[in-house]
Scaffold this motif. Structure first.
Motif, PDB file in Angstrom:
ATOM      1  N   VAL A  16       0.848  -1.190   0.000  1.00  0.00           N
ATOM      2  CA  VAL A  16       0.000   0.000   0.000  1.00  0.00           C
ATOM      3  C   VAL A  16       0.883   1.239   0.000  1.00  0.00           C
ATOM      4  CG1 VAL A  16      -1.759   1.279   1.278  1.00  0.00           C
ATOM      5  CG2 VAL A  16      -1.845  -1.231   1.201  1.00  0.00           C
ATOM      6  N   SER A  17       0.474   2.228  -0.772  1.00  0.00           N
ATOM      7  CA  SER A  17       1.217   3.480  -0.883  1.00  0.00           C
ATOM      8  C   SER A  17       0.323   4.650  -0.500  1.00  0.00           C
ATOM      9  CB  SER A  17       1.715   3.671  -2.322  1.00  0.00           C
ATOM     10  OG  SER A  17       2.587   2.622  -2.704  1.00  0.00           O
ATOM     11  N   PRO A  18       0.919   5.792  -0.154  1.00  0.00           N
ATOM     12  CA  PRO A  18       0.118   6.963   0.185  1.00  0.00           C
ATOM     13  C   PRO A  18      -0.870   7.312  -0.923  1.00  0.00           C
ATOM     14  CG  PRO A  18       2.393   7.338   0.793  1.00  0.00           C
ATOM     15  CD  PRO A  18       2.370   6.035   0.036  1.00  0.00           C
ATOM     16  N   VAL A  50      -3.274   1.166   6.922  1.00  0.00           N
ATOM     17  CA  VAL A  50      -4.094   2.362   7.119  1.00  0.00           C
ATOM     18  C   VAL A  50      -3.194   3.590   7.120  1.00  0.00           C
ATOM     19  CG1 VAL A  50      -5.744   3.530   8.620  1.00  0.00           C
ATOM     20  CG2 VAL A  50      -5.779   1.026   8.441  1.00  0.00           C
ATOM     21  N   SER A  51      -2.114   3.536   7.890  1.00  0.00           N
ATOM     22  CA  SER A  51      -1.186   4.671   7.946  1.00  0.00           C
ATOM     23  C   SER A  51      -0.592   4.973   6.578  1.00  0.00           C
ATOM     24  CB  SER A  51      -0.062   4.378   8.943  1.00  0.00           C
ATOM     25  OG  SER A  51      -0.539   4.372  10.268  1.00  0.00           O
ATOM     26  N   LYS A  52      -0.206   3.929   5.851  1.00  0.00           N
ATOM     27  CA  LYS A  52       0.376   4.150   4.527  1.00  0.00           C
ATOM     28  C   LYS A  52      -0.631   4.805   3.594  1.00  0.00           C
ATOM     29  CE  LYS A  52       3.772   0.374   4.618  1.00  0.00           C
ATOM     30  NZ  LYS A  52       4.144  -0.942   4.039  1.00  0.00           N
ATOM     31  N   SER A  53      -1.866   4.304   3.567  1.00  0.00           N
ATOM     32  CA  SER A  53      -2.867   4.865   2.659  1.00  0.00           C
ATOM     33  C   SER A  53      -3.169   6.317   3.008  1.00  0.00           C
ATOM     34  CB  SER A  53      -4.158   4.035   2.702  1.00  0.00           C
ATOM     35  OG  SER A  53      -4.842   4.205   3.933  1.00  0.00           O
ATOM     36  N   GLU A  54      -3.052   6.670   4.304  1.00  0.00           N
ATOM     37  CA  GLU A  54      -3.332   8.035   4.737  1.00  0.00           C
ATOM     38  C   GLU A  54      -2.097   8.933   4.667  1.00  0.00           C
ATOM     39  OE1 GLU A  54      -5.151   7.754   8.590  1.00  0.00           O
ATOM     40  OE2 GLU A  54      -6.962   6.790   7.818  1.00  0.00           O
ATOM     41  N   LEU A 131       7.044   5.386   9.782  1.00  0.00           N
ATOM     42  CA  LEU A 131       5.589   5.434   9.656  1.00  0.00           C
ATOM     43  C   LEU A 131       4.956   5.778  10.992  1.00  0.00           C
ATOM     44  CD1 LEU A 131       3.429   4.873   7.449  1.00  0.00           C
ATOM     45  CD2 LEU A 131       3.208   2.575   8.425  1.00  0.00           C
ATOM     46  N   LEU A 132       4.085   6.785  10.978  1.00  0.00           N
ATOM     47  CA  LEU A 132       3.339   7.190  12.159  1.00  0.00           C
ATOM     48  C   LEU A 132       2.020   6.429  12.235  1.00  0.00           C
ATOM     49  CD1 LEU A 132       3.684  11.093  11.927  1.00  0.00           C
ATOM     50  CD2 LEU A 132       5.407   9.408  12.599  1.00  0.00           C
ATOM     51  N   LEU A 133       1.387   6.466  13.386  1.00  0.00           N
ATOM     52  CA  LEU A 133       0.056   5.894  13.522  1.00  0.00           C
ATOM     53  C   LEU A 133      -0.961   6.806  12.833  1.00  0.00           C
ATOM     54  CD1 LEU A 133       0.057   4.694  17.244  1.00  0.00           C
ATOM     55  CD2 LEU A 133       0.672   3.431  15.180  1.00  0.00           C
ATOM     56  N   PRO A 134      -2.123   6.266  12.455  1.00  0.00           N
ATOM     57  CA  PRO A 134      -3.164   7.116  11.855  1.00  0.00           C
ATOM     58  C   PRO A 134      -3.558   8.237  12.805  1.00  0.00           C
ATOM     59  CG  PRO A 134      -3.700   4.783  11.610  1.00  0.00           C
ATOM     60  CD  PRO A 134      -2.530   4.848  12.544  1.00  0.00           C
ATOM     61  N   LYS A 135      -3.979   9.359  12.241  1.00  0.00           N
ATOM     62  CA  LYS A 135      -4.335  10.513  13.077  1.00  0.00           C
ATOM     63  C   LYS A 135      -5.576  10.249  13.914  1.00  0.00           C
ATOM     64  CE  LYS A 135      -2.175  14.085  10.211  1.00  0.00           C
ATOM     65  NZ  LYS A 135      -2.379  15.330   9.435  1.00  0.00           N
ATOM     66  N   ASP A 136      -6.550   9.532  13.356  1.00  0.00           N
ATOM     67  CA  ASP A 136      -7.793   9.249  14.085  1.00  0.00           C
ATOM     68  C   ASP A 136      -8.284   7.862  13.668  1.00  0.00           C
ATOM     69  OD1 ASP A 136     -10.267   9.119  15.279  1.00  0.00           O
ATOM     70  OD2 ASP A 136     -10.907  11.124  14.664  1.00  0.00           O
ATOM     71  N   PRO A 137      -7.754   6.807  14.273  1.00  0.00           N
ATOM     72  CA  PRO A 137      -8.091   5.450  13.844  1.00  0.00           C
ATOM     73  C   PRO A 137      -9.576   5.100  13.968  1.00  0.00           C
ATOM     74  CG  PRO A 137      -6.137   5.430  15.222  1.00  0.00           C
ATOM     75  CD  PRO A 137      -6.723   6.805  15.327  1.00  0.00           C
TER      76      PRO A 137
END
Length: 259
Positions: A16-18, A50-54, A131-137
């Motif tokens: 998965v990429s941004p 999820v993080s990558k896609s976001e 890679l960071l965690l999603p902003k609002d999972p």
């Protein structure tokens, strides 16, 4: 509670990429694995996709560490650039020793390095990506859940899991950092045990148990199975909220006996 569950990891999920459409990735994975969603199913997604896609990537080569980051990095023997990003994602430092930096993430989770790492994260030439965690999972789960309902007409639950260590146990286990469509925390207080005794303190971390089960199939290394489908799970309805987010699992600091 049910006595049997079917837990299946989706094979062949691409990198998965941004900017990738997460819902399309999920629907394609289900189709490629000849699986159909049904009402009541639970989808568990590894945090990384999820993080990558976001687009939650940071190139360390673009980070200029602060004086505070440099001081902490020296104490814990970590890259000052990494520490700077960790601090940006943390509301408090919990423990600092050589090789270990435990923080309280901006969203309340207590974890190593604010959940930031570089495993299974691609870096192009000249980059050093983390890679960071999603902003609002929780919101990410709700968006995916609603999108699947609009697209496929099924009412499913969605969980985002990540790997957490435990203070008094070795190893990591899957933990829910986002959830929608299920009661993440099942309050059993007032229920009775086999001998009729009233349960006074029991609260079941349903979303975490789901996250841990899915993690067994997702793996921690090169397995490449970030999407897991769980069938057969039902939830209580008596005096329980039908839905509550994974954020409900974060213990209030007033109840924290260990800090």
């Amino acid at each position: 509670m049910v006595s049997q569950l079917i837990i299946q990891a989706m094979e062949g999920v691409p990198m998965v990429s941004p900017g990738d459409d997460l819902q399309q990735i999920v629907e394609t994975a289900l189709s490629d694995n000849n699986v159909s969603l049904e009402n009541g199913d639970v989808l568990v997604l590894a945090q990384k996709i999820v993080s990558k896609s976001e687009g939650c990537l940071v190139d360390l080569n673009q980070v200029k560490p602060s004086a505070e980051a440099q001081a902490v990095a020296k104490k814990v023997d970590k890259d000052p650039r990494l520490v700077d990003v960790i601090l940006s994602q943390s509301q408090a430092l919990i423990r600092q020793v050589k090789g270990v930096l435990i923080t309280q993430h901006l969203r309340g989770w207590v974890m190593a390095n604010a959940g930031i790492d570089a495993s299974n994260v691609d870096s192009k030439q000249g980059q050093d990506n983390i890679l960071l965690l999603p902003k609002d999972p929780d919101s990410s789960c709700e968006i995916l859940r609603n999108g699947l309902y609009e697209s496929l007409g099924v009412d499913v639950a969605v969980v985002i899991n990540d790997s957490f260590g435990r203070p008094w146990r070795l190893g990591t286990t899957g933990v829910a950092i986002g959830a929608a469509g299920l009661p993440s925390l099942w309050d059993r207080r007032g229920d009775r045990d086999l001998f009729g005794r009233e349960l006074l303190t029991s609260q079941q971390a349903v979303a975490d148990e789901i996250a841990g089960a899915a993690s067994l199939l997702q793996g921690q290394a090169e397995e490449g199975r970030p999407i897991v489908l769980i069938k057969g799970l039902t939830f209580p309805s008596k005096d329980q909220p039908v839905h509550c987010p994974a954020s409900d699992l974060v213990r209030d600091i007033k109840e924290d006996l260990f800090r």
